[in-house]
Design a protein around this motif. Structure first.
Motif, PDB file in Angstrom:
ATOM      1  N   VAL A 293       0.928  -1.481   0.079  1.00  0.00           N
ATOM      2  CA  VAL A 293      -0.194   0.105  -0.018  1.00  0.00           C
ATOM      3  C   VAL A 293       0.747   1.551  -0.114  1.00  0.00           C
ATOM      4  O   VAL A 293       0.386   2.473  -0.420  1.00  0.00           O
ATOM      5  N   MET A 294       1.771   0.744   0.729  1.00  0.00           N
ATOM      6  CA  MET A 294       3.033   2.318   0.953  1.00  0.00           C
ATOM      7  C   MET A 294       3.656   2.557  -0.650  1.00  0.00           C
ATOM      8  O   MET A 294       3.509   3.960  -0.746  1.00  0.00           O
ATOM      9  N   PHE A 295       3.901   1.123  -1.409  1.00  0.00           N
ATOM     10  CA  PHE A 295       4.345   1.599  -2.343  1.00  0.00           C
ATOM     11  C   PHE A 295       3.744   2.060  -3.127  1.00  0.00           C
ATOM     12  O   PHE A 295       3.739   2.512  -4.737  1.00  0.00           O
ATOM     13  N   VAL A 296       2.386   1.881  -3.615  1.00  0.00           N
ATOM     14  CA  VAL A 296       1.123   2.257  -4.389  1.00  0.00           C
ATOM     15  C   VAL A 296       1.204   3.863  -4.137  1.00  0.00           C
ATOM     16  O   VAL A 296       1.074   4.702  -5.267  1.00  0.00           O
ATOM     17  N   LEU A 297       1.149   3.746  -3.130  1.00  0.00           N
ATOM     18  CA  LEU A 297       0.467   5.683  -2.740  1.00  0.00           C
ATOM     19  C   LEU A 297       1.695   6.516  -3.234  1.00  0.00           C
ATOM     20  O   LEU A 297       2.305   7.688  -3.782  1.00  0.00           O
ATOM     21  N   LEU A 298       3.768   5.562  -3.321  1.00  0.00           N
ATOM     22  CA  LEU A 298       4.887   6.854  -4.000  1.00  0.00           C
ATOM     23  C   LEU A 298       4.412   6.828  -5.076  1.00  0.00           C
ATOM     24  O   LEU A 298       4.999   7.844  -5.479  1.00  0.00           O
ATOM     25  N   LEU A 299       4.058   5.562  -5.832  1.00  0.00           N
ATOM     26  CA  LEU A 299       4.003   5.629  -6.969  1.00  0.00           C
ATOM     27  C   LEU A 299       3.391   6.956  -7.760  1.00  0.00           C
ATOM     28  O   LEU A 299       3.352   6.591  -8.756  1.00  0.00           O
ATOM     29  N   THR A 300       1.823   6.389  -6.562  1.00  0.00           N
ATOM     30  CA  THR A 300       0.156   7.322  -7.003  1.00  0.00           C
ATOM     31  C   THR A 300       0.083   8.771  -6.907  1.00  0.00           C
ATOM     32  O   THR A 300      -0.089   9.830  -7.305  1.00  0.00           O
ATOM     33  N   GLY A 301       1.289   9.310  -5.287  1.00  0.00           N
ATOM     34  CA  GLY A 301       0.413  10.877  -4.953  1.00  0.00           C
ATOM     35  C   GLY A 301      -0.313  10.287  -4.118  1.00  0.00           C
ATOM     36  O   GLY A 301      -0.436  10.999  -2.924  1.00  0.00           O
ATOM     37  N   GLU A 302      -1.423   9.613  -4.414  1.00  0.00           N
ATOM     38  CA  GLU A 302      -2.577   9.527  -3.976  1.00  0.00           C
ATOM     39  C   GLU A 302      -3.343   8.778  -4.535  1.00  0.00           C
ATOM     40  O   GLU A 302      -3.775   8.237  -5.840  1.00  0.00           O
ATOM     41  N   THR A 303      -4.532   7.675  -4.013  1.00  0.00           N
ATOM     42  CA  THR A 303      -5.387   6.252  -4.389  1.00  0.00           C
ATOM     43  C   THR A 303      -6.720   6.672  -3.753  1.00  0.00           C
ATOM     44  O   THR A 303      -5.952   7.324  -2.496  1.00  0.00           O
ATOM     45  N   THR A 304      -7.583   5.796  -4.200  1.00  0.00           N
ATOM     46  CA  THR A 304      -8.875   5.817  -3.421  1.00  0.00           C
ATOM     47  C   THR A 304      -8.722   3.925  -2.492  1.00  0.00           C
ATOM     48  O   THR A 304      -7.935   3.391  -3.893  1.00  0.00           O
ATOM     49  N   VAL A 305      -9.055   3.280  -2.021  1.00  0.00           N
ATOM     50  CA  VAL A 305      -9.192   2.272  -1.312  1.00  0.00           C
ATOM     51  C   VAL A 305     -10.498   1.833  -2.393  1.00  0.00           C
ATOM     52  O   VAL A 305     -10.050   0.444  -2.559  1.00  0.00           O
ATOM     53  N   SER A 306     -11.485   2.397  -3.231  1.00  0.00           N
ATOM     54  CA  SER A 306     -12.081   1.327  -3.737  1.00  0.00           C
ATOM     55  C   SER A 306     -10.960   0.339  -5.163  1.00  0.00           C
ATOM     56  O   SER A 306     -10.863  -0.093  -5.845  1.00  0.00           O
ATOM     57  N   SER A 307      -9.920   1.230  -5.573  1.00  0.00           N
ATOM     58  CA  SER A 307      -8.742   1.225  -6.668  1.00  0.00           C
ATOM     59  C   SER A 307      -7.996   0.514  -5.818  1.00  0.00           C
ATOM     60  O   SER A 307      -7.735  -0.839  -6.828  1.00  0.00           O
ATOM     61  N   LEU A 308      -7.672   0.608  -4.431  1.00  0.00           N
ATOM     62  CA  LEU A 308      -6.531  -0.462  -4.265  1.00  0.00           C
ATOM     63  C   LEU A 308      -7.270  -1.681  -3.993  1.00  0.00           C
ATOM     64  O   LEU A 308      -6.964  -2.912  -4.236  1.00  0.00           O
ATOM     65  N   PHE A 309      -8.629  -1.903  -3.560  1.00  0.00           N
ATOM     66  CA  PHE A 309      -9.398  -3.592  -3.358  1.00  0.00           C
ATOM     67  C   PHE A 309     -10.062  -3.010  -4.344  1.00  0.00           C
ATOM     68  O   PHE A 309     -11.514  -3.199  -3.928  1.00  0.00           O
ATOM     69  N   PRO A 310     -10.469  -3.332  -5.187  1.00  0.00           N
ATOM     70  CA  PRO A 310     -11.714  -3.583  -6.206  1.00  0.00           C
ATOM     71  C   PRO A 310     -13.092  -4.167  -6.158  1.00  0.00           C
ATOM     72  O   PRO A 310     -13.896  -3.613  -6.497  1.00  0.00           O
ATOM     73  N   THR A 311     -12.093  -5.647  -5.765  1.00  0.00           N
ATOM     74  CA  THR A 311     -13.424  -6.086  -5.571  1.00  0.00           C
ATOM     75  C   THR A 311     -14.402  -6.282  -4.243  1.00  0.00           C
ATOM     76  O   THR A 311     -15.288  -7.209  -4.139  1.00  0.00           O
ATOM     77  N   GLN A 312     -14.004  -5.401  -3.064  1.00  0.00           N
ATOM     78  CA  GLN A 312     -14.719  -5.330  -1.901  1.00  0.00           C
ATOM     79  C   GLN A 312     -15.966  -4.676  -1.979  1.00  0.00           C
ATOM     80  O   GLN A 312     -15.690  -3.330  -3.195  1.00  0.00           O
ATOM     81  N   ASP A 313     -17.337  -4.693  -1.990  1.00  0.00           N
ATOM     82  CA  ASP A 313     -18.319  -4.528  -1.786  1.00  0.00           C
ATOM     83  C   ASP A 313     -18.484  -2.704  -1.474  1.00  0.00           C
ATOM     84  O   ASP A 313     -18.886  -1.757  -1.641  1.00  0.00           O
TER      85      ASP A 313
END
Length: 584
Positions: A340-360
């Motif tokens: 998760v920390m590396f995703v934030l380093l790569l994007t600067g900003e993200t959403t939880v729905s993007s991190l866990f797209p299969t979750q309702d």
């Protein structure tokens, strides 16, 4: 010399003293000291001491500088790197780097960034050792390949220390790790597939690696540590980013469907210890920022895929690699937090729905992972993970989400919590009142966790639970404002009513508290505790209102109040008007 003279003087006076001087402060706690031993830690060099050292250095090396057409090393060049320059051994390393013809400034004449400096320092010393071994028989490209292998080997050594949560590793531990990760025998010579061989031969020649030896039972034991802990942190961050970028090379065997990404080495190295200490986070950020923007965007999607795939896998790649024994769930939590920390380093900003797209429900998805991370990390590590993150809660219709980004600079105050986000209660133009009856369960759950954070909050909130418990889960929303609990509104009136809260804001909060009286037990213990609180706040605040607003304020507060409280409040309004008439 000063220590020797001190010992001589003490011995002459019948007080013999044994002194041990060491630069290895990171492992000094491993020494068994006699009871009563005095330990003194020397502070880093100050500017004047660094300048005095530079004066002697430049004087001693004047001929070399002239022959190589180099300028002397100055404080102005070292000032951007004063954290390193304050350590005598690291100051020597910087001076040697400069004396070899290397520049402490970039092509734009600005000081090298922190990560760039570490890359240049470690690379230059490693290149010198590689060139020394090759004896001018290799081409530059071959030397570059050997240099990269040396840095990767050193990076695995850094992980040996990081994953054991200490700043040193023994020869036996290094050999075990490298055999588990690379195999005992080399087949070919590509990337990681060449084993380290004898750790003491590989590491002992590097200036920035220190070796300690002892003899026990006739056997020589060796341990290694980096000259400065940040060297190991940089090398670990460097290798982690390298392994991540290798995901870009993924090519599925079949054009139809998809196959899991190979993150085996990544999981093995990043599932035993967090890679987001403040220093490592800065190093990783600097390495990531060197990637092309398109690669960062594509890599972030791949890391998110790895995050989802690994949660459904029970296998443990490289099972012989065990720098410490650890529960499988803890390893999953640490690895997930690192990704998760590396995703934030790569994007600067993200959403939880993007991190866990299969979750309702992204809100529930984040909460469940946060509990996993909290249970997997020690308290300082949990702080290192939580402190850099800034969360913003959002809603798109009935679907709630969170936007997460990495902060820049000092920690920010968390945004105000809107109970409309916590509960599926729609935002209305008019006031909305709702109540949940499980307030009594909340403090029992906090007590059950037996954690420091819950404990601190619980002991502070206990009087509120005991006196006003149901009002903790009674909420007022609507009117375009965040929904808050009645206890929140009372505390805000109490703490901020006299220090800058506007009259309009004060009226709104009193109206909200008054609305809550509609669902409160009129003769129960909550009302007995609430009555003197409200009367005391009114006695303080009515003096701030114009006479024409006093009655209106009391009316909105008392419209749903039981008769006894209504009489008290109306009496306060009468008293306030009387004081106004008297000019008080």
């Amino acid at each position: 010399m000063k220590v020797a003279r001190f010992q001589e003087r003490e011995s002459e006076q019948g007080r013999p003293v044994l002194a041990l001087v060491t630069s290895r402060t990171t492992v000094a706690d491993r020494v068994r000291y006699p009871q009563g031993t005095v330990a003194m830690r020397l502070e880093p060099f100050r500017r004047e001491q660094i300048e005095a050292w530079l004066q002697q250095w430049n004087l001693s090396n004047a001929r070399h500088f002239t022959a190589r057409r180099l300028s002397p090393l100055t404080w102005e060049l070292l000032e951007p790197h004063r954290t390193l320059a304050g350590q005598p051994l690291l100051l020597t390393m910087l001076a040697l780097y400069h004396a070899a013809g290397n520049d402490l400034q970039g092509a734009d004449e600005r000081p090298l960034g922190e990560a760039d400096l570490y890359e240049a320092l470690l690379g230059s010393f490693a290149r010198r050792e590689v060139a020394k071994d090759s004896r001018d028989t290799l081409r530059d490209t071959q030397i570059d390949d050997l240099l990269e292998r040396e840095l990767q080997r050193l990076s695995l050594v850094a992980f040996a220390m990081l994953n054991r949560r200490r700043q040193w590793a023994s020869t036996a531990e290094l050999e075990q790790d490298l055999a588990a990760l690379l195999g005992r025998h080399a087949h070919g010579a590509s990337g990681f597939r060449e084993p380290l061989g004898q750790a003491e031969i590989t590491l002992g020649r590097f200036f920035f690696v220190q070796r300690a030896q002892s003899i026990r039972g006739g056997q020589t034991l060796s341990t290694y540590e980096f000259l400065h802990a940040t060297f190991g942190e940089y090398l670990a961050a460097r290798l982690a980013v390298q392994l991540l970028t290798r995901l870009l090379d993924h090519r599925p065997v079949f054009s139809m469907g998809s196959e899991p990404l190979n993150d085996d080495m990544l999981f093995a190295l990043l599932s035993f210890a967090p890679a987001f200490s403040r220093q490592m986070l800065r190093f990783a950020r600097a390495r990531v920022e060197q990637l092309p923007e398109d690669d960062r965007e594509r890599l972030s999607r791949l890391v998110i895929r790895v995050l989802g795939e690994r949660e459904l896998r029970a296998d443990q790649p490289y099972p012989a690699y065990l720098p410490q024994r650890m529960r499988a769930t803890v390893r999953q939590g640490i690895y997930s937090a690192n990704l998760v920390m590396f995703v934030l380093l790569l994007t600067g900003e993200t959403t939880v729905s993007s991190l866990f797209p299969t979750q309702d429900d992204p809100g529930d998805a984040w909460h469940s992972r946060a509990l996993l991370w909290r249970s997997s990390l020690e308290e300082p590590q949990w702080t290192d993970f939580a402190s850099p993150l800034i969360l913003r809660r959002t809603r798109d219709g009935d679907r709630r989400d969170l936007t997460i980004r990495l902060r820049q600079g000092e920690p920010a105050i968390p945004e105000a919590m809107d109970a409309h986000w916590i509960y599926p209660v729609p935002q209305e133009q008019e006031d909305v009142l709702w109540q949940r009856t499980y307030w009594n369960e909340i403090w029992h759950k906090m007590d059950l966790s037996a954690g420091t954070n819950d404990g601190v909050a619980l002991q502070a909130l206990r009087p509120l639970f005991e006196s006003l418990g149901p009002l903790l889960t009674t909420f007022n929303g609507g009117g375009g404002r965040p929904a808050t609990s009645i206890v929140h509104d009372l505390l805000k009136l109490w703490l901020e009513g006299e220090i800058g809260m506007s009259l309009e804001e004060t009226q709104v909060l009193y109206r909200r508290v008054g609305n809550a009286l509609l669902v409160s037990d009129r003769d129960g213990p909550v009302m007995r505790h609430l009555r003197p609180v409200l009367v005391g706040l009114l006695d303080r605040d009515l003096k701030r209102f114009p006479p024409q607003d006093v009655q209106h304020l009391v009316d909105v507060l008392s419209v749903h109040a039981p008769a006894e409280l209504r009489e008290l409040l109306q009496g306060r309004a009468e008293a306030a008007r009387f004081r106004t008439l008297r000019g008080e």
